[in-house]
Design a protein around this motif. Structure first.
Motif, PDB file in Angstrom:
ATOM      1  N   LEU A  61       0.719  -1.136   0.021  1.00 16.10           N
ATOM      2  CA  LEU A  61      -0.094   0.164   0.019  1.00 16.10           C
ATOM      3  C   LEU A  61       0.948   1.316  -0.005  1.00 16.10           C
ATOM      4  O   LEU A  61       1.941   1.178   0.490  1.00 16.10           O
ATOM      5  CB  LEU A  61      -0.998   0.069   1.196  1.00 16.10           C
ATOM      6  CG  LEU A  61      -1.658  -1.406   1.530  1.00 16.10           C
ATOM      7  CD1 LEU A  61      -2.662  -1.049   2.724  1.00 16.10           C
ATOM      8  CD2 LEU A  61      -2.659  -1.364   0.161  1.00 16.10           C
ATOM      9  N   ASN A  62       0.360   2.594  -0.635  1.00 14.72           N
ATOM     10  CA  ASN A  62       1.081   3.625  -0.395  1.00 14.72           C
ATOM     11  C   ASN A  62       0.817   4.332   0.732  1.00 14.72           C
ATOM     12  O   ASN A  62      -0.072   3.753   1.722  1.00 14.72           O
ATOM     13  CB  ASN A  62       0.695   4.578  -1.787  1.00 14.72           C
ATOM     14  CG  ASN A  62      -0.792   4.951  -1.780  1.00 14.72           C
ATOM     15  OD1 ASN A  62      -1.453   5.315  -0.624  1.00 14.72           O
ATOM     16  ND2 ASN A  62      -1.153   5.027  -3.015  1.00 14.72           N
ATOM     17  N   ASP A  63       1.179   5.024   1.114  1.00 15.13           N
ATOM     18  CA  ASP A  63       1.078   5.835   2.409  1.00 15.13           C
ATOM     19  C   ASP A  63      -0.154   6.405   2.898  1.00 15.13           C
ATOM     20  O   ASP A  63      -0.674   6.160   4.033  1.00 15.13           O
ATOM     21  CB  ASP A  63       2.098   7.169   2.476  1.00 15.13           C
ATOM     22  CG  ASP A  63       3.535   6.877   2.517  1.00 15.13           C
ATOM     23  OD1 ASP A  63       3.798   5.909   3.049  1.00 15.13           O
ATOM     24  OD2 ASP A  63       4.252   7.800   2.410  1.00 15.13           O
ATOM     25  N   LYS A  64      -1.047   6.786   1.822  1.00  8.43           N
ATOM     26  CA  LYS A  64      -2.404   7.257   1.835  1.00  8.43           C
ATOM     27  C   LYS A  64      -3.240   6.014   2.287  1.00  8.43           C
ATOM     28  O   LYS A  64      -4.115   6.155   3.152  1.00  8.43           O
ATOM     29  CB  LYS A  64      -2.894   7.846   0.858  1.00  8.43           C
ATOM     30  CG  LYS A  64      -4.437   8.392   1.046  1.00  8.43           C
ATOM     31  CD  LYS A  64      -4.828   9.174  -0.288  1.00  8.43           C
ATOM     32  CE  LYS A  64      -6.336   9.566   0.000  1.00  8.43           C
ATOM     33  NZ  LYS A  64      -6.912  10.209  -1.388  1.00  8.43           N
ATOM     34  N   GLU A  65      -3.031   4.869   1.298  1.00 11.91           N
ATOM     35  CA  GLU A  65      -3.818   3.899   1.868  1.00 11.91           C
ATOM     36  C   GLU A  65      -3.308   3.192   3.206  1.00 11.91           C
ATOM     37  O   GLU A  65      -4.414   2.673   3.787  1.00 11.91           O
ATOM     38  CB  GLU A  65      -3.557   2.953   0.785  1.00 11.91           C
ATOM     39  CG  GLU A  65      -4.067   3.220  -0.675  1.00 11.91           C
ATOM     40  CD  GLU A  65      -3.215   2.569  -1.880  1.00 11.91           C
ATOM     41  OE1 GLU A  65      -3.844   2.658  -3.106  1.00 11.91           O
ATOM     42  OE2 GLU A  65      -2.424   1.770  -1.688  1.00 11.91           O
ATOM     43  N   LYS A  66      -2.076   3.231   3.504  1.00 15.71           N
ATOM     44  CA  LYS A  66      -1.886   2.545   4.885  1.00 15.71           C
ATOM     45  C   LYS A  66      -2.464   3.385   5.978  1.00 15.71           C
ATOM     46  O   LYS A  66      -3.114   2.940   6.975  1.00 15.71           O
ATOM     47  CB  LYS A  66      -0.248   2.752   4.993  1.00 15.71           C
ATOM     48  CG  LYS A  66       0.429   1.840   4.235  1.00 15.71           C
ATOM     49  CD  LYS A  66       1.868   1.978   4.589  1.00 15.71           C
ATOM     50  CE  LYS A  66       2.951   0.918   3.859  1.00 15.71           C
ATOM     51  NZ  LYS A  66       4.329   1.103   3.857  1.00 15.71           N
ATOM     52  N   GLU A  67      -2.585   4.839   5.721  1.00 19.47           N
ATOM     53  CA  GLU A  67      -3.129   5.484   6.767  1.00 19.47           C
ATOM     54  C   GLU A  67      -4.744   5.148   6.764  1.00 19.47           C
ATOM     55  O   GLU A  67      -5.471   4.934   7.953  1.00 19.47           O
ATOM     56  CB  GLU A  67      -2.981   6.841   6.321  1.00 19.47           C
ATOM     57  CG  GLU A  67      -3.729   7.914   7.280  1.00 19.47           C
ATOM     58  CD  GLU A  67      -3.321   9.298   7.283  1.00 19.47           C
ATOM     59  OE1 GLU A  67      -4.059  10.380   7.647  1.00 19.47           O
ATOM     60  OE2 GLU A  67      -2.403   9.732   6.317  1.00 19.47           O
ATOM     61  N   GLN A  68      -5.500   5.086   5.699  1.00 25.61           N
ATOM     62  CA  GLN A  68      -6.831   4.658   5.875  1.00 25.61           C
ATOM     63  C   GLN A  68      -7.120   3.401   6.169  1.00 25.61           C
ATOM     64  O   GLN A  68      -8.039   3.368   6.864  1.00 25.61           O
ATOM     65  CB  GLN A  68      -7.412   4.755   4.185  1.00 25.61           C
ATOM     66  CG  GLN A  68      -7.373   6.503   3.489  1.00 25.61           C
ATOM     67  CD  GLN A  68      -7.648   6.274   2.056  1.00 25.61           C
ATOM     68  OE1 GLN A  68      -7.033   5.470   1.359  1.00 25.61           O
ATOM     69  NE2 GLN A  68      -8.802   7.033   2.024  1.00 25.61           N
ATOM     70  N   PHE A  69      -6.095   2.417   5.886  1.00 27.74           N
ATOM     71  CA  PHE A  69      -6.530   1.029   6.491  1.00 27.74           C
ATOM     72  C   PHE A  69      -6.270   1.160   7.988  1.00 27.74           C
ATOM     73  O   PHE A  69      -7.100   0.439   8.472  1.00 27.74           O
ATOM     74  CB  PHE A  69      -5.314  -0.077   5.723  1.00 27.74           C
ATOM     75  CG  PHE A  69      -5.495  -1.434   6.070  1.00 27.74           C
ATOM     76  CD1 PHE A  69      -6.603  -2.161   5.450  1.00 27.74           C
ATOM     77  CD2 PHE A  69      -4.792  -1.841   6.968  1.00 27.74           C
ATOM     78  CE1 PHE A  69      -6.810  -3.521   5.646  1.00 27.74           C
ATOM     79  CE2 PHE A  69      -5.023  -3.319   7.409  1.00 27.74           C
ATOM     80  CZ  PHE A  69      -6.156  -3.983   6.918  1.00 27.74           C
ATOM     81  N   ASN A  70      -5.304   1.676   8.344  1.00 27.21           N
ATOM     82  CA  ASN A  70      -5.106   1.642   9.870  1.00 27.21           C
ATOM     83  C   ASN A  70      -6.276   2.286  10.579  1.00 27.21           C
ATOM     84  O   ASN A  70      -6.644   2.114  11.585  1.00 27.21           O
ATOM     85  CB  ASN A  70      -3.802   2.390  10.105  1.00 27.21           C
ATOM     86  CG  ASN A  70      -2.514   1.402   9.777  1.00 27.21           C
ATOM     87  OD1 ASN A  70      -2.717   0.474   9.762  1.00 27.21           O
ATOM     88  ND2 ASN A  70      -1.536   2.138   9.568  1.00 27.21           N
ATOM     89  N   HIS A  71      -6.594   3.206   9.876  1.00 26.61           N
ATOM     90  CA  HIS A  71      -8.108   4.000  10.626  1.00 26.61           C
ATOM     91  C   HIS A  71      -9.246   2.977  10.654  1.00 26.61           C
ATOM     92  O   HIS A  71      -9.696   3.077  11.395  1.00 26.61           O
ATOM     93  CB  HIS A  71      -8.317   5.371   9.798  1.00 26.61           C
ATOM     94  CG  HIS A  71      -9.622   5.759   9.965  1.00 26.61           C
ATOM     95  ND1 HIS A  71     -10.007   6.480  11.389  1.00 26.61           N
ATOM     96  CD2 HIS A  71     -11.011   5.980   9.405  1.00 26.61           C
ATOM     97  CE1 HIS A  71     -11.297   6.924  11.355  1.00 26.61           C
ATOM     98  NE2 HIS A  71     -11.649   6.418  10.413  1.00 26.61           N
TER      99      HIS A  71
END
Length: 314
Positions: free
Chosen positions: A287-297
């Motif tokens: 995942l890219n950084d934005k996707e990682k952040e969204q997934f963790n949320h």
């Protein structure tokens, strides 16, 4: 003999039974529901269609004792999502229902695979795992299998490509915090973002709208007809087929993370390899950084919701 025990014969359960009958997958289907007359009636109705079916499935209405020899138990029982209600709003009442269901299934001597469809599916799959004591590989939620199908359908419509040739995933909670993995979305091996950069008739704004339509599809359908059931029923049959045919297929289902995607002790929708043993492995997308952040949320929202239901020290 491949036996499926279906628990919950409402809109989703009965649609699953009908879809299952129309594919040569299961040898036996037993329908279990509190409304025994409805289960009996559906079993009769389905049996009358066998002369037109591609299978010779034995179908009957039964009880929890029939789960003993089941290979798969599919749970579609529980309270339905009402207009204006989120999937997470259903947590407490459906967790109580599931405790009673899973305990009765396990008391029968069941030692197969659970497939969970009831919402909120990620949390109820976790609950099924906890209540059953089965290995995590043999407790699977429908996860984002339907969201991914909706995503592929709408992208296919937008780009005028057969949806079966669109490769893209929705991951995370099956709900409001799910996310599109644009970094891995492609058509014919060509990244979707490359396609829109090379043609003025397509735009990033349109892609954003497509995802919103995917995320909110259930609300739109519930507003119009009261419930969603055909799409998820077909997704459940697809999952059933992957198990019985030992396919090693990659499907976006709700699975238990144990360090994958840098998260643990949560059931959430991600691509996973499915075969006769259940979940063979989780597929970790880069995942890219934005996707990682969204997934963790998405993970955090699920864990916060579960915190009042389960003692994490168990």
């Amino acid at each position: 003999m491949n036996r499926v025990a279906l628990i919950g014969n409402g809109f989703v359960g009965s649609s699953y039974a009908f879809a299952l009958l129309n594919q040569p997958i299961a040898d036996e289907l037993v329908i279990i529901d509190l409304n025994k007359e409805k289960a009996e009636g559906d079993a009769m109705d389905l049996n009358h269609g066998l002369p037109f079916a591609p299978s010779t499935t034995r179908i009957w209405s039964g009880d929890y004792a029939d789960c003993e020899h089941a290979d798969i138990v599919v749970i579609c029982a529980g309270a339905n999502q009402k207009p204006g209600e989120t999937r997470l709003d259903l947590v407490e009442k459906n967790t109580k229902i599931f405790k009673a269901i899973v305990e009765q299934v396990m008391a029968s001597g069941f030692d197969g695979i659970f497939i969970v469809a009831t919402n909120p599916v990620d949390i109820l799959t976790y609950a099924t795992w906890k209540f059953s004591g089965l290995p995590k590989e043999r407790v699977i939620g429908s996860g984002t299998i339907l969201d991914t199908a909706r995503f592929r359908y709408l992208l296919g419509q937008y780009f005028h490509i057969d949806t079966r040739n669109v490769h893209a995933y929705i991951i995370g909670e099956h709900g409001d915090t799910e996310l599109p993995v644009w970094s891995h979305a492609d058509i014919g091996g060509r990244p979707v973002h490359d396609l829109i950069q090379k043609n003025d008739k397509w735009s990033a704004e349109d892609l954003d709208d497509i995802f919103v339509n995917v995320r909110d599809a259930a609300y739109d359908i519930i507003e119009r007809k009261g419930a969603t059931y055909y799409g998820i029923a077909m997704g459940l049959v697809r999952l059933t087929r992957a198990i019985f045919h030992d396919e090693n297929s990659i499907l976006t289902v709700s699975v238990h993370l144990n360090g994958e995607y840098e998260n643990d002790d949560v059931y959430i929708g991600v691509p996973a390899v499915v075969n006769r043993q259940g979940i063979r492995q989780v597929v970790e997308l880069n995942l890219n950084d934005k996707e990682k952040e969204q997934f963790n949320h998405s993970v955090n929202v699920l864990k916060e919701t579960m915190s009042s239901l389960f003692d994490k020290k168990e």
